[in-house]
Design an enzyme around this catalytic site. Structure first.
Site, short mmCIF file in Angstrom:
data_model
loop_
_atom_site.label_atom_id
_atom_site.label_comp_id
_atom_site.label_asym_id
_atom_site.label_seq_id
_atom_site.Cartn_x
_atom_site.Cartn_y
_atom_site.Cartn_z
N LYS A 128 0.86 -1.18 0.00
CA LYS A 128 0.00 0.00 0.00
C LYS A 128 0.90 1.22 0.00
O LYS A 128 2.03 1.16 0.46
CB LYS A 128 -0.88 0.02 1.25
N ASP A 168 -7.09 4.35 -4.57
CA ASP A 168 -7.74 4.25 -3.25
C ASP A 168 -8.32 5.65 -3.02
O ASP A 168 -8.53 6.39 -4.00
CB ASP A 168 -6.73 3.84 -2.16
P1 NDP Z 1 -12.88 8.01 -3.13
O1 NDP Z 1 -11.79 8.98 -2.89
O2 NDP Z 1 -13.37 7.77 -4.50
O3 NDP Z 1 -14.13 8.36 -2.22
C1 NDP Z 1 -14.01 8.47 -0.84
C2 NDP Z 1 -15.33 8.98 -0.27
O4 NDP Z 1 -15.32 8.87 1.15
C3 NDP Z 1 -15.58 10.44 -0.58
O5 NDP Z 1 -16.94 10.68 -0.67
C4 NDP Z 1 -14.97 11.14 0.64
O6 NDP Z 1 -15.48 12.42 0.91
C5 NDP Z 1 -15.34 10.17 1.75
N1 NDP Z 1 -14.34 10.24 2.81
C6 NDP Z 1 -13.02 9.98 2.70
N2 NDP Z 1 -12.41 10.19 3.87
C7 NDP Z 1 -13.36 10.62 4.72
C8 NDP Z 1 -13.33 10.99 6.07
N3 NDP Z 1 -12.21 10.99 6.78
N4 NDP Z 1 -14.52 11.35 6.65
C9 NDP Z 1 -15.66 11.35 5.95
N5 NDP Z 1 -15.75 11.01 4.64
C10 NDP Z 1 -14.61 10.64 4.05
O7 NDP Z 1 -12.34 6.63 -2.48
P2 NDP Z 1 -12.85 5.14 -2.73
O8 NDP Z 1 -14.32 5.12 -2.97
O9 NDP Z 1 -11.94 4.52 -3.71
O10 NDP Z 1 -12.52 4.47 -1.32
C11 NDP Z 1 -13.46 4.44 -0.25
C12 NDP Z 1 -13.06 3.35 0.74
O11 NDP Z 1 -13.04 2.09 0.07
C13 NDP Z 1 -11.66 3.50 1.36
O12 NDP Z 1 -11.69 2.99 2.68
C14 NDP Z 1 -10.81 2.59 0.49
O13 NDP Z 1 -9.65 2.15 1.17
C15 NDP Z 1 -11.77 1.45 0.25
N6 NDP Z 1 -11.50 0.61 -0.91
C16 NDP Z 1 -11.35 1.13 -2.17
C17 NDP Z 1 -11.11 0.30 -3.24
C18 NDP Z 1 -11.03 0.81 -4.63
O14 NDP Z 1 -10.91 -0.02 -5.54
N7 NDP Z 1 -11.11 2.10 -4.88
C19 NDP Z 1 -10.97 -1.16 -3.04
C20 NDP Z 1 -11.21 -1.61 -1.71
C21 NDP Z 1 -11.44 -0.74 -0.69
P3 NDP Z 1 -14.62 13.72 0.49
O15 NDP Z 1 -14.62 13.74 -1.00
O16 NDP Z 1 -15.33 14.84 1.13
O17 NDP Z 1 -13.24 13.50 1.06
O1 2IT Z 2 -8.01 -1.44 -0.68
C1 2IT Z 2 -7.95 -1.97 -1.81
O2 2IT Z 2 -8.07 -3.19 -1.96
C2 2IT Z 2 -7.72 -1.10 -2.97
N1 2IT Z 2 -7.66 0.11 -2.81
C3 2IT Z 2 -7.58 -1.70 -4.34
C4 2IT Z 2 -6.19 -2.21 -4.55
C5 2IT Z 2 -5.87 -2.66 -5.96
O3 2IT Z 2 -4.69 -2.98 -6.15
O4 2IT Z 2 -6.73 -2.70 -6.82
#
Ligand code: NDP
Ligand code: 2IT
Length: 453
Positions: A128, A168
């Site tokens: 990561k 992420d």
């Molecule tokens: P994005 O940046 O696309 O979206 C994140 C969202 O969560 C935004 O709406 C953001 O609001 C909100 N957010 C982030 N931090 C905070 C906080 N501290 N308090 C309140 N709201 C918050 O990220 P992803 O959708 O990609 O990721 C979301 C979650 O999913 C994370 O935990 C990530 O690790 C997990 N994840 C993502 C994967 C992926 O493929 N993208 C895979 C597996 C897990 P704002 O815009 O206002 O910051």
């Molecule tokens: O938390 C996660 O699994 C991710 N942000 C996706 C990682 C990846 O390599 O697609």
């Protein structure tokens, strides 16, 4: 020393050796406590010091990222890549750009990634990375300059058979584009050193959708164990980013009603359901205009709760069957869990990484709320990243139907593995224990096979 005492002593040492890294401590404690019954059955893990080794990253890279904003002012951020475990394949995991990023956060995410990637059944090690850079409010040019500066150091540590980063929080299609462009320019090779690429230049169909769809497929598997489905369930989702967007789309397609979305400023509550044209509005708002979720409430005349996560207003929702936290770590507190349980909560499925505090998880399990832990439920994202790597190696691209079908099968299999391991090791129905044991076993056995490192 018995297995329980041994596990506690290892945890104590890790806490002493890694001061202040509270999210890392939290993730380590959960996994190590879960695998205690496995250690009793396989004392060779203790003898080979698997716990001590698996909690120590193979390599940590920390670097300076200097870049210039649109006014010519110089900024300095910190970049990270934690290469945690390569027993099963090249290091694999996302990059997070958010002001809260520090070493302990990247280590917790990298540690979780070990077991998640193992559960996918694909040949993926774990890593990561990220930066404390905040993309919010920055122009495209500033984001591009930052990404180029970040990759100018990172490129020497990654590669398609070494370490393959992805997105992420704060790293989506735009950032992956800038990062890939800079990588290619430096190494003079067009190769799959990143996933989440656009389809036209080597990406996989369904990768943007994969995490949110996968979470929903996992939820279907969980509900099936009680003879239920997603149809007509009232679903609260947090976040409004990549994971939340596609979870919302899939839940609606399956007949569920998505009543909330949020960002770091607040939550919108739309009891009619966020779907169809309203969902398209969110996509445009968040991915094109990069606006705030509050605007949704203004556009559609629904309630907006400033400064609140959906869980904090659980008592104000007419009904909440299912919670899908898709924003960030530790967003569901114990008191939120209580409120949701009082309001009839049936299931929690984690899209974000470690979004429920340990006390909340305990309450869900004690109250027979179905609970799908992140490392199992959100593994669809990295799984399709793995499929993107396969397609890159073959220099061909599969259809959306083919990738989606593989994703479904992988999510089904992850649920099955976690379910079976939970039963085998004395915690039937507890997918936290099941996912930790099943994920751990594959990595620990590979580490034993590969000698001491
Ligand atoms: P994005 O940046 O696309 O979206 C994140 C969202 O969560 C935004 O709406 C953001 O609001 C909100 N957010 C982030 N931090 C905070 C906080 N501290 N308090 C309140 N709201 C918050 O990220 P992803 O959708 O990609 O990721 C979301 C979650 O999913 C994370 O935990 C990530 O690790 C997990 N994840 C993502 C994967 C992926 O493929 N993208 C895979 C597996 C897990 P704002 O815009 O206002 O910051
Ligand atoms: O938390 C996660 O699994 C991710 N942000 C996706 C990682 C990846 O390599 O697609």
């Amino acid at each position: 020393m018995n297995a329980e005492e041994y596990v506690e002593s290892v945890i104590q040492k890790i806490e002493e050796k890694n001061p202040g890294e509270k999210e890392f401590h939290q993730a380590v404690r959960e996994v190590l406590e879960s695998v205690t019954p496995l250690l009793k059955e396989k004392p060779e893990y203790m003898k080979a010091k698997i716990l001590e080794r698996i909690t120590e990253p193979e390599r940590v890279v920390m670097f300076r990222v200097a870049w210039e904003d649109d006014n010519g002012e110089v900024h300095v951020n910190r970049g990270y890549r934690v290469q945690f475990n390569s027993a099963l394949g090249p290091y694999k995991g996302g990059l997070r750009f958010h002001p809260s990023v520090y070493l302990g956060l990247v280590k917790f995410l990298g540690f979780e990634q070990i077991f998640k990637n193992s559960l996918t059944g694909l040949p993926l090690g774990a890593g990561k990375g990220g930066s404390d850079f905040d993309p919010k409010g920055k122009s495209d040019s500033e984001v591009r300059r930052f990404c180029q500066a970040f990759m100018t150091e990172l490129y020497r540590h990654i590669g398609p058979d070494t370490d393959v980063p992805a997105g992420d929080i704060g790293v989506g299609a735009r950032e992956i584009g800038y990062l890939f462009g800079q990588y290619k320019r430096i190494v003079n090779r067009f190769e799959g050193a990143l996933t989440g690429k656009a389809y036209e230049w080597g990406g996989s169909l369904i990768r943007p959708e994969a995490t949110g769809y996968g979470v929903t497929y996992f939820l279907e598997e969980m509900l099936k164990t009680r003879g239920e489905g997603v149809e007509r369930k009232v679903v609260a989702i947090s976040g409004a980013g990549n994971v939340a967007q596609y979870a919302a789309q899939k839940v609606s397609q399956l007949g569920g009603i998505v009543v909330t979305l949020s960002d770091s400023d607040g939550t919108v509550y739309d009891p009619e359901g966020i779907k169809g044209e309203k969902w398209e509005y969110v996509m445009e708002l968040k991915n094109v205009r990069r606006g705030r979720i509050k605007e949704y409430a203004e556009e559609y005349g629904v309630q907006y709760y400033p400064g609140k996560m959906p869980w904090e207003i659980a008592e104000k929702l007419e009904k909440i069957d299912i919670a899908m936290p898709c924003a960030t770590q530790n967003e569901i507190k114990e008191q939120d869990a209580k409120k949701m349980i009082d309001n009839g909560l049936k299931a929690v499925v984690e899209g974000a990484n470690m979004p429920s505090v340990p006390g909340a998880v305990r309450l869900f399990l004690e109250n027979s709320v179905l609970f799908g832990p992140a490392k199992a439920a959100n593994a669809g994202g990295v799984a399709v990243s793995g499929l993107e790597m396969s397609q890159n190696s073959m220099r061909l691209q599969w259809t959306a139907e083919e990738v989606d079908e593989r994703l479904k099968q992988i999510m089904k299999r992850i649920h099955e593995q976690a379910w079976n391991a939970a039963k085998e090791y004395g915690s039937p129905g507890n997918l936290v224990v099941g996912a930790n044991i099943a994920g751990f076993k594959r990595v620990a056995d590979a580490m034993l096979d590969q000698g001491l490192y």
